[in-house]
Design a protein around this motif. Sequence first.
Motif, PDB file in Angstrom:
ATOM      1  N   VAL A 230       0.725  -1.127  -0.044  1.00 15.11           N
ATOM      2  CA  VAL A 230       0.121   0.004   0.084  1.00 15.11           C
ATOM      3  C   VAL A 230       0.927   1.198   0.004  1.00 15.11           C
ATOM      4  O   VAL A 230       1.914   1.504   0.747  1.00 15.11           O
ATOM      5  N   ARG A 231       0.530   2.149  -1.040  1.00 13.56           N
ATOM      6  CA  ARG A 231       1.765   3.279  -0.899  1.00 13.56           C
ATOM      7  C   ARG A 231       1.088   4.399   0.275  1.00 13.56           C
ATOM      8  O   ARG A 231      -0.085   4.195   0.769  1.00 13.56           O
ATOM      9  N   GLU A 232       1.550   5.343   0.131  1.00 12.42           N
ATOM     10  CA  GLU A 232       1.502   6.377   1.025  1.00 12.42           C
ATOM     11  C   GLU A 232       0.099   6.965   0.919  1.00 12.42           C
ATOM     12  O   GLU A 232      -0.504   7.421   1.765  1.00 12.42           O
TER      13      GLU A 232
ATOM     14  N   PRO B  79      -3.363   0.618  -3.527  1.00 13.66           N
ATOM     15  CA  PRO B  79      -2.490  -0.514  -3.498  1.00 13.66           C
ATOM     16  C   PRO B  79      -1.250  -0.551  -4.793  1.00 13.66           C
ATOM     17  O   PRO B  79      -1.792   0.076  -5.807  1.00 13.66           O
ATOM     18  N   HIS B  80      -0.177  -0.976  -4.579  1.00 17.90           N
ATOM     19  CA  HIS B  80       0.672  -1.330  -5.851  1.00 17.90           C
ATOM     20  C   HIS B  80       1.180  -2.495  -5.930  1.00 17.90           C
ATOM     21  O   HIS B  80       1.685  -2.851  -5.158  1.00 17.90           O
ATOM     22  N   TYR B  81       0.558  -3.110  -6.919  1.00 16.68           N
ATOM     23  CA  TYR B  81       0.942  -4.437  -7.014  1.00 16.68           C
ATOM     24  C   TYR B  81       1.969  -5.069  -7.743  1.00 16.68           C
ATOM     25  O   TYR B  81       2.046  -6.191  -8.284  1.00 16.68           O
ATOM     26  N   GLY B  82       2.937  -4.098  -7.561  1.00 17.02           N
ATOM     27  CA  GLY B  82       4.203  -4.575  -8.278  1.00 17.02           C
ATOM     28  C   GLY B  82       5.255  -3.547  -7.496  1.00 17.02           C
ATOM     29  O   GLY B  82       5.187  -2.944  -6.558  1.00 17.02           O
ATOM     30  N   ILE B  83       6.493  -3.762  -8.087  1.00 19.10           N
ATOM     31  CA  ILE B  83       7.577  -2.986  -7.803  1.00 19.10           C
ATOM     32  C   ILE B  83       8.143  -2.135  -9.122  1.00 19.10           C
ATOM     33  O   ILE B  83       7.742  -2.460 -10.218  1.00 19.10           O
ATOM     34  N   ASP B  84       8.435  -0.824  -8.883  1.00 15.54           N
ATOM     35  CA  ASP B  84       8.920   0.183  -9.847  1.00 15.54           C
ATOM     36  C   ASP B  84      10.475   0.095  -9.705  1.00 15.54           C
ATOM     37  O   ASP B  84      11.138   0.381  -8.818  1.00 15.54           O
ATOM     38  N   ILE B  85      10.901  -0.113 -11.043  1.00 18.61           N
ATOM     39  CA  ILE B  85      12.597  -0.031 -11.112  1.00 18.61           C
ATOM     40  C   ILE B  85      12.880   1.093 -12.041  1.00 18.61           C
ATOM     41  O   ILE B  85      12.554   1.076 -13.540  1.00 18.61           O
TER      42      ILE B  85
ATOM     43  N   PRO C 282      11.055   7.463 -17.124  1.00 17.14           N
ATOM     44  CA  PRO C 282      11.157   6.018 -17.428  1.00 17.14           C
ATOM     45  C   PRO C 282      11.639   5.243 -16.404  1.00 17.14           C
ATOM     46  O   PRO C 282      12.147   5.413 -15.530  1.00 17.14           O
ATOM     47  N   HIS C 283      10.644   3.866 -16.230  1.00 16.67           N
ATOM     48  CA  HIS C 283      10.706   2.908 -15.235  1.00 16.67           C
ATOM     49  C   HIS C 283      10.093   1.724 -15.783  1.00 16.67           C
ATOM     50  O   HIS C 283       9.245   1.795 -16.459  1.00 16.67           O
ATOM     51  N   LEU C 284      10.244   0.587 -14.954  1.00 17.72           N
ATOM     52  CA  LEU C 284       9.797  -0.631 -15.202  1.00 17.72           C
ATOM     53  C   LEU C 284       8.682  -0.922 -14.172  1.00 17.72           C
ATOM     54  O   LEU C 284       9.288  -0.728 -12.933  1.00 17.72           O
ATOM     55  N   HIS C 285       7.594  -1.102 -14.431  1.00 16.18           N
ATOM     56  CA  HIS C 285       6.599  -1.760 -13.290  1.00 16.18           C
ATOM     57  C   HIS C 285       6.628  -3.096 -13.550  1.00 16.18           C
ATOM     58  O   HIS C 285       6.010  -3.545 -14.491  1.00 16.18           O
ATOM     59  N   PHE C 286       7.067  -3.825 -12.629  1.00 18.58           N
ATOM     60  CA  PHE C 286       7.168  -5.442 -12.733  1.00 18.58           C
ATOM     61  C   PHE C 286       6.207  -5.904 -11.694  1.00 18.58           C
ATOM     62  O   PHE C 286       6.176  -5.626 -10.441  1.00 18.58           O
TER      63      PHE C 286
END
Length: 284
Positions: free
Chosen positions: A173-175, A179-185, A258-262
Amino acid sequence: MFLKRLLVTGLASVLLAGSYLYPAGARLDEWIPADRPYEYPAARTLSSRYVVKEGDSLWKIAVEHRVDVDTLLELNSIRNPDYIRPGQLLTVPGIRLQHLVQEGENLTVIAVMYRVTVADLVRENGLDNPDRLFPGQRLSVPVHAHGGPAVPAAGWKSLLMPTAGHLTSGFGVREDGQPHYGIDIAADHGAPVRAAEAGRVVFAGPAGTFGLLVILDHGDGLTTYYAHCSEITVSYQDRVNAGEIIARVGSTGRSFGPHLHFEVRWNGEPYDPMLYLTGVGYEI
Ligand SMILES: [Zn+2]
């Protein structure tokens, strides 16, 4: 008990003798289906109590317990989801997973895997001697006790980091309560996005807020998502190897830079990718 163990070991040896039928290094749960059907962890509904903490929202509680908000509203006869207060007692549906004991596992290992305590497992399964587990034994795991399983044992695979960069947002859960169902790189625009594991492309194209999205199916119910790409270099139904370039990092869809949501999903349910990213990296 010793005799029983001996018998099981003997049986396992007989089964292992036929293991040429299976890939080298196959795990116990991969060869057991030949003899007796392996059941995927069956979720059984049971209720548990949750005391609302300061800063909780119904969204956050729902994500932590892996239920949807509507279920919570209905179970607790809540009309206004914005109105919950600290100290309020909520009924939340918990789930029990079934774990098939693997060779070499003990209760501590299993407890860590599901983020439960050894005591939870002993109580739940009425174990009189927790030191005696045998491969193939079924354990009921009350995952509601600590907010859900770390990773599903049956769908776990060691995955590769899909791109070189740094983590800017974790799973959960973000601030802002969403909900954030992945990670951001975060990575350079155009940096290669690689398959976290061998699999088949089951989606490749634009997908709303995901932007340009690739979904890979790795079998056993496990899928991985690669979102916000600038370019996709594979096609629907392609087979890819672990580490193979499938796309380029971008900022398409709902993205700021630019980022990858994985994402890692097992049977459609998102799990924390960090718990899977234990694979050896690759040279860029
Ligand atoms: Zn993201």
